[in-house]
Design an enzyme around this catalytic site. Structure first.
Site: not given
Lengths: 277, 277
Positions: B222, B146, B255
């Protein structure tokens, strides 16, 4: 049963669930990993009982079991270690009360109202797992860590034939002979040590209970080894009873999930071998 | 440098360390996994940069990298994501300030005093790792998740030749084109977007920076994919620049670390292949 969360992981689904337990009279939370499987297929089940202070979350996050369970096609069930909630009594110590159910049915006030973790793990949760998941209950294995190793050993010893495979990580092998166990068994069951024997793996073996075989990993650098876990007592009890026990002392390893996760894949493989159709 | 903890795990040592950083003017904590190795041997290093809200601890506990790193003989380094401490300014949002350093050198008050994560990760920490661990700094790879995927990509793009291997899990690929990035870059660097381009993987590629090749895994489930991560922008930038990028969209994955841990072993193997002596 209500789904709290579901995350795709290692080619399967890691779920967390909650339900109202009749055994404990509280809501109980547990996690289940289900590998991808053919529609209608039933998969073997590996139970993992956790140690002092833990919930379902510790092994679910840190246990590193999913890759191995996905490979072997094994459902992994991780219950909580005690009833929870504002109306559940607690103790100031980390080793008694909430997070420390010791997998017993308490008989002493105020614990007897909610602390029925034996009934919960032996009877209520298996029925729920059988009803709600693609589980082949004829193929069950059980393992656990520390207090949960004690739980795995005693539950398997008291229920001959239910588990095809039994293992443990750094188990408390004789709660009658360590401070953690003495405090818990006195508190939950009272002072009469005769009531303790069905919650002591070594005493159960001495009294005639048997396991098909057994895998134990124990860290040699585990702070609790000599005062609380006393692995040697289990080695002796198994030897005397003719239970084939593979007890591996692991140099340098401690009591943490850094230890557990290091040997988890080998335990899952060991269970998988015994849980084959 | 001070050792906070050391646990034997997967046939190596998982350590956590703290030191006084000149780049940030604060104490900084990081974790390093060192596989067992022959005396005097130097091992390749894989950097893992973490995402928003994380410290070194998230991947250290949940990343499932140790088995693969032990197998491949790779040192795994996990830094924190920002300076910490009572005298470090913060923001009410989870996406700016503490836990959200975005791997930049801030130029704007009050952030410019401590938020020099670029210098910390690019210069100060590598020197410390080279000095204190059996690390072969000629064989480095970098990855991240991320915001940390953004960090890995931009640091590798700005330092050609330093990393033999680059990968990312669900990276922010163009902070100039998402709310997380716009907030952070405005706050840390000011409103002039020209100053942002060296912190934007797609802009760096557009401006001529290159990677040898690239592995990216991105969950299709996600929540942040379409608004913040925008993987497609990276795919297009790489295609246009002729960077061979393997970008894998993973159906059902989100995620979380349940996603990261599922593909960690494959990333470590991919780095190991490129980090061979």
């Amino acid at each position: 049963m209500e789904q709290v969360s579901a995350n795709r992981s290692h080619g399967g689904t890691q779920g967390v669930y909650t339900h109202q337990s009749t055994a404990t009279g509280t809501a109980m939370t547990f996690s289940v990993f289900v590998p991808d499987h053919a529609p209608g297929a039933k998969l073997p089940v590996l139970w993992y009982l956790s140690g002092l202070t833990c919930t379902h979350a510790n092994v679910t996050e840190k246990g590193e079991f999913r890759a191995a369970c996905a490979r072997a096609g094994i459902i992994f069930v991780a219950p909580d270690t005690s009833p929870r909630g504002d109306d559940v009594p607690d103790d100031e110590g980390y080793d008694f009360g909430k997070g420390a159910g010791f997998y017993v049915n308490a008989t002493q006030a105020p614990w007897a109202t909610h602390f029925h973790m034996r009934d919960y793990i032996e009877t209520e949760l298996p029925a729920l797992i059988a009803a709600e998941f693609p589980a082949d209950m004829a193929r069950q294995g059980i393992t656990g860590h520390s207090m949960g190793g004690h739980g795995a050993l005693t539950i398997a010893l008291r229920n001959p034939g239910r588990f095809r495979s039994v293992s443990a990580f750094a188990p408390i092998v004789s709660p009658m002979h360590c401070q953690w166990g003495e405090k818990a068994l006195t508190g939950y069951l009272g002072a009469d040590e005769n009531a303790w024997r069905e919650y002591d793996a070594c005493a159960l073996i001495e009294d005639g209970a048997r396991l098909p075989d057994l895998l134990v990993d124990q860290g040699e650098a585990d702070n609790f080894l000599h005062e609380q876990l006393k692995t040697g007592l289990l080695v002796m009890a198994c030897r005397k009873a003719g239970i084939p026990a593979t007890v591996r002392m692991q140099p340098g390893y401690d009591h943490s999930y850094y230890f557990i996760s290091s040997f988890m894949a080998e335990h899952v493989a060991w269970h998988a071998e015994r849980l084959k159709a």
